[in-house]
Design a protein around this motif. Structure first.
Motif, PDB file in Angstrom:
ATOM      1  N   LEU A 462       0.762  -1.236  -0.039  1.00  0.00           N
ATOM      2  CA  LEU A 462      -0.043   0.050  -0.059  1.00  0.00           C
ATOM      3  C   LEU A 462       0.874   1.184   0.076  1.00  0.00           C
ATOM      4  O   LEU A 462       2.033   1.510   0.586  1.00  0.00           O
ATOM      5  N   ARG A 463       0.238   2.310  -0.573  1.00  0.00           N
ATOM      6  CA  ARG A 463       1.169   3.630  -0.583  1.00  0.00           C
ATOM      7  C   ARG A 463       1.144   4.121   0.714  1.00  0.00           C
ATOM      8  O   ARG A 463       0.452   3.945   1.623  1.00  0.00           O
ATOM      9  N   GLY A 464       2.232   5.139   0.883  1.00  0.00           N
ATOM     10  CA  GLY A 464       2.523   5.825   2.105  1.00  0.00           C
ATOM     11  C   GLY A 464       3.812   5.500   2.493  1.00  0.00           C
ATOM     12  O   GLY A 464       4.268   5.980   3.389  1.00  0.00           O
ATOM     13  N   VAL A 465       4.421   4.462   2.006  1.00  0.00           N
ATOM     14  CA  VAL A 465       5.467   4.017   2.454  1.00  0.00           C
ATOM     15  C   VAL A 465       6.602   4.012   0.985  1.00  0.00           C
ATOM     16  O   VAL A 465       6.356   4.354   0.164  1.00  0.00           O
ATOM     17  N   ASP A 466       8.027   3.787   1.343  1.00  0.00           N
ATOM     18  CA  ASP A 466       8.829   3.808   0.365  1.00  0.00           C
ATOM     19  C   ASP A 466       8.486   2.872  -0.886  1.00  0.00           C
ATOM     20  O   ASP A 466       7.860   1.655  -0.565  1.00  0.00           O
ATOM     21  N   PRO A 467       8.009   3.511  -1.945  1.00  0.00           N
ATOM     22  CA  PRO A 467       7.557   2.609  -3.266  1.00  0.00           C
ATOM     23  C   PRO A 467       8.453   1.797  -3.656  1.00  0.00           C
ATOM     24  O   PRO A 467       8.114   0.735  -4.515  1.00  0.00           O
ATOM     25  N   HIS A 468      10.010   1.630  -3.123  1.00  0.00           N
ATOM     26  CA  HIS A 468      10.843   0.569  -3.630  1.00  0.00           C
ATOM     27  C   HIS A 468      10.608  -0.693  -2.717  1.00  0.00           C
ATOM     28  O   HIS A 468      11.359  -1.739  -3.064  1.00  0.00           O
ATOM     29  N   ILE A 469       9.956  -0.731  -1.772  1.00  0.00           N
ATOM     30  CA  ILE A 469       9.717  -1.907  -0.833  1.00  0.00           C
ATOM     31  C   ILE A 469       8.876  -2.996  -1.592  1.00  0.00           C
ATOM     32  O   ILE A 469       7.675  -2.682  -2.254  1.00  0.00           O
ATOM     33  N   GLN A 470       9.319  -4.158  -1.779  1.00  0.00           N
ATOM     34  CA  GLN A 470       8.778  -4.968  -2.284  1.00  0.00           C
ATOM     35  C   GLN A 470       8.604  -6.473  -1.469  1.00  0.00           C
ATOM     36  O   GLN A 470       9.503  -6.750  -0.884  1.00  0.00           O
ATOM     37  N   VAL A 471       7.695  -6.966  -1.564  1.00  0.00           N
ATOM     38  CA  VAL A 471       7.286  -7.871  -0.654  1.00  0.00           C
ATOM     39  C   VAL A 471       6.722  -9.390  -1.473  1.00  0.00           C
ATOM     40  O   VAL A 471       5.747  -9.153  -2.650  1.00  0.00           O
ATOM     41  N   TYR A 472       7.244 -10.375  -1.168  1.00  0.00           N
ATOM     42  CA  TYR A 472       6.984 -11.776  -2.050  1.00  0.00           C
ATOM     43  C   TYR A 472       6.839 -12.942  -1.277  1.00  0.00           C
ATOM     44  O   TYR A 472       7.160 -12.830   0.038  1.00  0.00           O
ATOM     45  N   ALA A 473       5.827 -13.709  -1.543  1.00  0.00           N
ATOM     46  CA  ALA A 473       5.269 -15.002  -0.928  1.00  0.00           C
ATOM     47  C   ALA A 473       5.972 -16.161  -1.698  1.00  0.00           C
ATOM     48  O   ALA A 473       5.503 -16.108  -3.029  1.00  0.00           O
ATOM     49  N   PHE A 474       6.676 -16.936  -1.363  1.00  0.00           N
ATOM     50  CA  PHE A 474       6.957 -18.244  -1.899  1.00  0.00           C
ATOM     51  C   PHE A 474       6.060 -19.444  -1.432  1.00  0.00           C
ATOM     52  O   PHE A 474       5.956 -19.494  -0.289  1.00  0.00           O
ATOM     53  N   ARG A 475       5.911 -20.344  -2.304  1.00  0.00           N
ATOM     54  CA  ARG A 475       5.170 -21.697  -1.744  1.00  0.00           C
ATOM     55  C   ARG A 475       5.865 -22.834  -2.694  1.00  0.00           C
ATOM     56  O   ARG A 475       6.126 -22.743  -3.743  1.00  0.00           O
ATOM     57  N   THR A 476       5.734 -24.152  -1.768  1.00  0.00           N
ATOM     58  CA  THR A 476       6.036 -25.302  -2.595  1.00  0.00           C
ATOM     59  C   THR A 476       5.546 -26.476  -2.016  1.00  0.00           C
ATOM     60  O   THR A 476       5.221 -26.305  -0.547  1.00  0.00           O
ATOM     61  N   PRO A 477       5.044 -27.528  -2.860  1.00  0.00           N
ATOM     62  CA  PRO A 477       4.520 -28.745  -2.224  1.00  0.00           C
ATOM     63  C   PRO A 477       5.582 -29.592  -1.487  1.00  0.00           C
ATOM     64  O   PRO A 477       4.974 -30.506  -0.959  1.00  0.00           O
ATOM     65  N   LEU A 478       6.664 -29.242  -1.571  1.00  0.00           N
ATOM     66  CA  LEU A 478       7.798 -30.087  -1.203  1.00  0.00           C
ATOM     67  C   LEU A 478       7.873 -29.803   0.287  1.00  0.00           C
ATOM     68  O   LEU A 478       7.672 -28.766   0.875  1.00  0.00           O
ATOM     69  N   ALA A 479       8.218 -30.797   1.131  1.00  0.00           N
ATOM     70  CA  ALA A 479       8.487 -30.827   2.692  1.00  0.00           C
ATOM     71  C   ALA A 479       9.646 -29.775   2.788  1.00  0.00           C
ATOM     72  O   ALA A 479      10.802 -30.298   2.055  1.00  0.00           O
ATOM     73  N   ARG A 480       9.758 -29.265   3.858  1.00  0.00           N
ATOM     74  CA  ARG A 480      10.881 -28.366   4.258  1.00  0.00           C
ATOM     75  C   ARG A 480      11.790 -29.282   5.382  1.00  0.00           C
ATOM     76  O   ARG A 480      11.245 -29.800   6.221  1.00  0.00           O
ATOM     77  N   ARG A 481      13.057 -29.113   5.154  1.00  0.00           N
ATOM     78  CA  ARG A 481      14.004 -29.770   5.743  1.00  0.00           C
ATOM     79  C   ARG A 481      13.502 -31.402   5.849  1.00  0.00           C
ATOM     80  O   ARG A 481      13.987 -32.142   6.925  1.00  0.00           O
ATOM     81  N   ALA A 482      13.186 -31.896   4.765  1.00  0.00           N
ATOM     82  CA  ALA A 482      12.914 -33.209   4.894  1.00  0.00           C
ATOM     83  C   ALA A 482      14.255 -34.138   4.369  1.00  0.00           C
ATOM     84  O   ALA A 482      13.939 -34.774   3.450  1.00  0.00           O
ATOM     85  N   TYR A 483      15.223 -34.032   5.011  1.00  0.00           N
ATOM     86  CA  TYR A 483      16.284 -34.621   4.327  1.00  0.00           C
ATOM     87  C   TYR A 483      17.310 -34.795   5.469  1.00  0.00           C
ATOM     88  O   TYR A 483      17.219 -34.458   6.704  1.00  0.00           O
ATOM     89  N   THR A 484      18.225 -35.608   5.455  1.00  0.00           N
ATOM     90  CA  THR A 484      19.357 -36.309   6.397  1.00  0.00           C
ATOM     91  C   THR A 484      20.652 -35.774   5.970  1.00  0.00           C
ATOM     92  O   THR A 484      21.017 -36.178   4.793  1.00  0.00           O
ATOM     93  N   VAL A 485      21.489 -34.975   6.924  1.00  0.00           N
ATOM     94  CA  VAL A 485      22.598 -34.634   6.322  1.00  0.00           C
ATOM     95  C   VAL A 485      23.814 -35.623   6.954  1.00  0.00           C
ATOM     96  O   VAL A 485      23.564 -36.108   8.091  1.00  0.00           O
ATOM     97  N   THR A 486      24.465 -35.894   6.137  1.00  0.00           N
ATOM     98  CA  THR A 486      25.744 -36.967   6.218  1.00  0.00           C
ATOM     99  C   THR A 486      27.045 -36.078   5.951  1.00  0.00           C
ATOM    100  O   THR A 486      26.882 -35.324   4.940  1.00  0.00           O
ATOM    101  N   GLU A 487      27.953 -36.483   6.842  1.00  0.00           N
ATOM    102  CA  GLU A 487      29.328 -35.713   6.318  1.00  0.00           C
ATOM    103  C   GLU A 487      30.368 -36.832   6.139  1.00  0.00           C
ATOM    104  O   GLU A 487      30.481 -38.043   6.692  1.00  0.00           O
ATOM    105  N   THR A 488      30.709 -36.600   5.226  1.00  0.00           N
ATOM    106  CA  THR A 488      31.998 -37.429   4.558  1.00  0.00           C
ATOM    107  C   THR A 488      33.248 -36.400   4.087  1.00  0.00           C
ATOM    108  O   THR A 488      33.205 -35.353   3.752  1.00  0.00           O
TER     109      THR A 488
END
Length: 507
Positions: A462-488
């Motif tokens: 909405l107007r009244g603030v810096d017109p350069h501010i941009q807001v984005y929303a992201f979505r994905t059907p993939l689960a977040r952090r559904a992985y296992t980290v292994t170190e080699t």
């Protein structure tokens, strides 16, 4: 830089006369000179790196302003100061001072609404402060006062008129430094007192010093797609012709589906067989415009793909009367992007309009030459701090990150960058916030993968603030952090200059 030149002159003269330069001045001056030399070797962005001199530079300048005249007195050893040296010192600093005041009150990545004389050099009562003659006059007046004091002291056996006049130079430099500080703090302080702009660092620093209201996120408002309500079809009006080339509920990348209820009624022209737009056209039915919208609510349309270069998306406004509609205006919904990401367009119906329909035309056969759009819907505003979940990872653009203290930024652990769910960026056009290096693939940006792996939707701020501010929303059907980290560990061969082997010598 001017002070460094005169420090070098005084140091050389002192060495010739076997006069010791005070150790603090010698260390501060030589360190400052070496710092500038180091910056000179760096290929770019000197202005971004001048802050590295903030510690030693002011210390050197302060020491020189205090010690220069007494040190010159020791070097002269009773001789008179050459008039040429006096004029040269005064003139060089006058030029530097005028140049400093010539810099406009313009600060990168900041909207200066409410700040005194934004984008312009400082002035008082319309008197520009970057005039060399003005500062030369100040030096002359200060020199006459200093010379008169020295002449009076000479009557009682001490003092030198020219050295007294030389004292005017550090005095005027000090006046200029204090003046620039007062002007800068004063202009931003006055803007902060007026709370302008509301989301700025200075306004929030005064209104919300502890960050309890989440800084800029507590005043920036966005239209919330999750609570949108699609406009209803007007009854009794002519039905549109069947669409050509546009597919209801499809015709765009399925993984980039628009978010919110407005995304339930969409059309697109993407032909999945060749990744191009299926040339055609369509017209929606007439939708009833809301008679009243309060508190910043707006009628919006979501669109993706290419909205130019032969493609068109137009809002047609009319006034209904029985079974007919009289046209009262139209509004092109366009930008220069060619991305599958969704953008939010806010409709501006003309006076007298009570219905609207959308007309889409696809005549572009190039790759990514398709377009998609949603039915018009009413979106209602929400404060950004309420829209962004407290635990959600939010990517912040570096020019404005300090203004959003409540947002949790994505973590980077074990070489893995957490995918953000939202982003608050800085840009001057649709999707331009992604031009920052952190979002650019060829620069290895930390978030370069997001636009390829998640659906992207740019919200309306909405107007009244810096017109350069941009807001984005992201979505994905993939689960977040559904992985296992292994170190080699593994050993890889590198280049060896001794043996002539390795990647450095391979062709």
């Amino acid at each position: 830089l001017v002070a460094l030149v005169w420090f070098a002159v005084i140091a050389v003269a002192a060495r010739a006369r076997e006069v010791a330069v005070p150790t603090p001045l010698w260390l501060a001056g030589s360190t400052t000179a070496l710092a500038f030399a180091a910056l000179w070797l760096i290929p770019s962005k000197w202005t971004n790196l001048f802050g590295a001199l903030a510690g030693v530079g002011p210390a050197f300048l302060a020491l020189l302003l205090v010690m220069a005249v007494p040190l010159v007195r020791q070097v002269l050893q009773g001789a008179k100061l050459p008039i040429g040296a006096l004029v040269a010192a005064a003139a060089s600093f006058v030029v530097a001072i005028a140049l400093g005041w010539h810099g406009p009150n313009q600060w990168a990545y900041a909207w200066l609404e409410g700040v005194h004389r934004p984008e312009l050099p400082p002035a008082v009562k319309n008197i520009a402060l970057d005039r060399p003659l003005l500062w030369a006059l100040v030096v002359v007046v200060a020199g006459l006062v200093g010379g008169a004091g020295a002449r009076r002291a000479r009557l009682i056996g001490r003092g030198d008129v020219r050295l007294g006049a030389l004292r005017a130079v550090p005095v005027v430099v000090l006046i200029s430094l204090v003046g620039t500080t007062v002007y800068t703090v004063g202009t931003f302080g006055a803007a902060a007192a007026q709370a302008a702009p509301r989301e700025s660092i200075w306004a929030q620093g005064l209104a919300d010093p502890t960050g309890a209201q989440c800084g800029a996120a507590g005043v920036v408002r966005v239209l919330d797609p999750s609570t949108a309500s699609t406009l209803g079809i007007a009854r009794g009006l002519p039905a549109p012709a069947a669409p050509i080339g546009f597919v209801p509920g499809a015709g765009f990348y399925e993984g980039d589906r628009p978010q919110g209820p407005a995304g339930d009624e969409v059309w697109g022209s993407l032909d999945f067989r060749n990744g191009r737009g299926a040339n055609g056209e369509m017209t929606t039915g007439w939708y009833t415009l809301p008679s009243v919208l309060v508190d910043g609510a707006a009628t919006t349309v979501l669109a993706a793909g290419t909205l130019t270069d032969g493609n068109r998306l137009t809002a047609i406004y009319g006034r209904s009367s029985g079974a007919s509609v009289a046209p009262v205006g139209e509004e092109p919904l366009t930008d220069t992007d060619t991305e599958p990401s969704w953008r939010t367009f806010t409709l501006q119906p003309p006076a007298g309009a009570d219905v609207v329909r959308l007309e889409a035309v696809d005549t572009t056969s190039m790759v990514d030459g398709w377009l998609a759009f949603s039915a018009p819907a009413v979106q209602r505003p929400v404060v950004l701090s309420e829209y962004l979940p407290a635990a959600a990872p939010v990517a912040l653009a570096w020019p404005l990150a300090f203004a959003y203290p409540c947002q949790r930024q994505p973590t980077m652990v074990d070489g893995i960058t957490e995918a953000p769910e939202y982003a608050v960026l800085w840009g001057d056009g649709p999707l331009s916030g992604f031009a920052d290096g952190t979002w650019v693939p060829f620069r290895g940006g930390a978030f370069a993968h997001v636009r390829r792996t998640q659906s992207v939707q740019q919200l309306s701020v909405l107007r009244g603030v810096d017109p350069h501010i941009q807001v984005y929303a992201f979505r994905t059907p993939l689960a977040r952090r559904a992985y296992t980290v292994t170190e080699t560990t593994r050993t890889v061969f590198g280049a060896s200059t001794g043996t002539g082997t390795g990647p450095a010598t391979q062709r």
